[in-house]
Design a protein around this motif. Structure first.
Motif, PDB file in Angstrom:
ATOM      1  N   TRP A  55       0.822  -1.206   0.000  1.00 38.79           N
ATOM      2  CA  TRP A  55       0.000   0.000   0.000  1.00 38.79           C
ATOM      3  C   TRP A  55       0.860   1.262   0.000  1.00 38.79           C
ATOM      4  O   TRP A  55       0.520   2.254  -0.658  1.00 38.79           O
ATOM      5  CB  TRP A  55      -0.965   0.010   1.180  1.00 38.79           C
ATOM      6  N   PHE A  59       0.770   4.094  -2.855  1.00 35.23           N
ATOM      7  CA  PHE A  59       0.566   5.487  -2.467  1.00 35.23           C
ATOM      8  C   PHE A  59       1.669   6.390  -3.020  1.00 35.23           C
ATOM      9  O   PHE A  59       1.394   7.450  -3.584  1.00 35.23           O
ATOM     10  CB  PHE A  59       0.502   5.600  -0.941  1.00 35.23           C
ATOM     11  N   VAL A  63       1.195   9.387  -5.707  1.00 32.71           N
ATOM     12  CA  VAL A  63       1.641  10.751  -5.396  1.00 32.71           C
ATOM     13  C   VAL A  63       2.607  11.255  -6.466  1.00 32.71           C
ATOM     14  O   VAL A  63       2.482  12.390  -6.954  1.00 32.71           O
ATOM     15  CB  VAL A  63       2.291  10.812  -3.990  1.00 32.71           C
TER      16      VAL A  63
END
Length: 120
Positions: A55, A59, A63
Protein backbone atom coordinates in the motif's frame (compact mmCIF):
# COMPACT_ATOMS: atom_id res chain seq x y z
CA UNK A 1 39.40 -37.18 -7.90
CA UNK A 2 35.87 -35.79 -7.48
CA UNK A 3 34.56 -39.15 -6.26
CA UNK A 4 37.34 -39.30 -3.68
CA UNK A 5 36.49 -35.78 -2.46
CA UNK A 6 32.80 -36.66 -2.25
CA UNK A 7 33.58 -39.80 -0.30
CA UNK A 8 35.80 -37.89 2.15
CA UNK A 9 33.13 -35.23 2.64
CA UNK A 10 30.46 -37.86 3.27
CA UNK A 11 32.73 -39.56 5.80
CA UNK A 12 33.43 -36.28 7.58
CA UNK A 13 29.77 -35.30 7.75
CA UNK A 14 28.61 -38.74 8.86
CA UNK A 15 31.12 -38.67 11.71
CA UNK A 16 30.01 -35.16 12.70
CA UNK A 17 26.32 -36.15 12.57
CA UNK A 18 26.88 -38.99 15.01
CA UNK A 19 28.47 -36.74 17.65
CA UNK A 20 26.27 -35.75 20.58
CA UNK A 21 26.94 -32.64 22.59
CA UNK A 22 25.37 -32.68 26.03
CA UNK A 23 23.35 -29.53 26.62
CA UNK A 24 20.84 -30.76 29.22
CA UNK A 25 17.91 -30.41 26.80
CA UNK A 26 18.63 -26.75 26.00
CA UNK A 27 18.42 -27.21 22.23
CA UNK A 28 15.10 -29.05 22.51
CA UNK A 29 13.60 -26.33 24.73
CA UNK A 30 14.76 -23.60 22.35
CA UNK A 31 13.31 -25.39 19.33
CA UNK A 32 9.97 -25.92 21.10
CA UNK A 33 9.71 -22.25 22.03
CA UNK A 34 10.60 -21.16 18.51
CA UNK A 35 8.04 -23.50 16.98
CA UNK A 36 5.18 -22.60 19.30
CA UNK A 37 5.35 -18.86 19.89
CA UNK A 38 7.36 -16.99 17.31
CA UNK A 39 6.24 -18.66 14.12
CA UNK A 40 2.61 -17.62 14.49
CA UNK A 41 3.43 -14.05 15.47
CA UNK A 42 6.19 -13.54 12.94
CA UNK A 43 4.07 -14.83 10.06
CA UNK A 44 1.28 -12.42 10.97
CA UNK A 45 3.77 -9.57 11.37
CA UNK A 46 5.37 -10.32 8.02
CA UNK A 47 2.00 -10.49 6.27
CA UNK A 48 0.95 -7.18 7.80
CA UNK A 49 4.27 -5.62 6.84
CA UNK A 50 3.94 -6.98 3.32
CA UNK A 51 0.47 -5.48 2.90
CA UNK A 52 1.55 -2.17 4.38
CA UNK A 53 4.60 -2.08 2.11
CA UNK A 54 2.44 -2.74 -0.95
CA UNK A 55 0.00 0.00 0.00
CA UNK A 56 2.87 2.39 0.73
CA UNK A 57 4.38 1.70 -2.69
CA UNK A 58 1.04 2.25 -4.42
CA UNK A 59 0.57 5.49 -2.47
CA UNK A 60 4.04 6.76 -3.38
CA UNK A 61 3.46 5.85 -7.02
CA UNK A 62 0.12 7.70 -7.09
CA UNK A 63 1.64 10.75 -5.40
CA UNK A 64 4.50 10.85 -7.90
CA UNK A 65 2.08 10.31 -10.78
CA UNK A 66 0.00 13.30 -9.64
CA UNK A 67 3.03 15.40 -8.70
CA UNK A 68 4.62 15.02 -12.12
CA UNK A 69 1.28 15.25 -13.98
CA UNK A 70 1.58 11.70 -15.19
CA UNK A 71 -1.66 11.81 -17.18
CA UNK A 72 -0.27 14.68 -19.27
CA UNK A 73 2.99 12.85 -19.80
CA UNK A 74 1.11 9.73 -20.87
CA UNK A 75 -1.06 11.74 -23.25
CA UNK A 76 1.99 13.39 -24.80
CA UNK A 77 3.79 10.09 -25.16
CA UNK A 78 0.74 8.50 -26.75
CA UNK A 79 0.38 11.39 -29.17
CA UNK A 80 4.06 11.26 -30.10
CA UNK A 81 3.78 7.51 -30.57
CA UNK A 82 0.75 7.76 -32.82
CA UNK A 83 2.11 10.63 -34.94
CA UNK A 84 5.61 9.27 -35.43
CA UNK A 85 5.15 5.51 -35.36
CA UNK A 86 4.97 5.20 -39.12
CA UNK A 87 7.87 7.53 -39.90
CA UNK A 88 10.46 7.28 -37.12
CA UNK A 89 11.22 6.02 -33.67
CA UNK A 90 9.50 7.80 -30.81
CA UNK A 91 11.12 9.62 -27.91
CA UNK A 92 10.80 8.59 -24.30
CA UNK A 93 10.39 10.96 -21.38
CA UNK A 94 13.05 9.90 -18.90
CA UNK A 95 11.19 11.25 -15.85
CA UNK A 96 8.15 9.16 -16.70
CA UNK A 97 10.33 6.12 -17.32
CA UNK A 98 12.08 6.55 -13.96
CA UNK A 99 8.73 7.00 -12.20
CA UNK A 100 7.43 3.75 -13.65
CA UNK A 101 10.64 1.88 -12.81
CA UNK A 102 10.55 3.34 -9.28
CA UNK A 103 6.98 2.12 -8.79
CA UNK A 104 7.69 -1.32 -10.18
CA UNK A 105 10.83 -1.65 -8.07
CA UNK A 106 9.09 -0.97 -4.78
CA UNK A 107 6.05 -3.07 -5.59
CA UNK A 108 8.46 -5.81 -6.67
CA UNK A 109 10.22 -5.66 -3.30
CA UNK A 110 6.85 -6.10 -1.64
CA UNK A 111 6.13 -9.11 -3.81
CA UNK A 112 9.48 -10.68 -2.89
CA UNK A 113 8.63 -10.24 0.78
CA UNK A 114 5.22 -11.75 0.15
CA UNK A 115 6.69 -14.74 -1.66
CA UNK A 116 9.01 -15.37 1.30
CA UNK A 117 5.94 -15.61 3.52
CA UNK A 118 4.42 -18.26 1.30
CA UNK A 119 7.57 -20.38 1.49
CA UNK A 120 7.39 -20.56 5.29
Amino acid sequence: MIDNDERLLQQLFSEAANQKIEDNGFSDRVMQRLDSANVQHSTCDIRCFSRLWTWFCVFVFVVLFVLFHGWELLAVQLEVLLRTAATQTFSVNLMMLFTIIFGLLFVGVGEVISSEIVRR
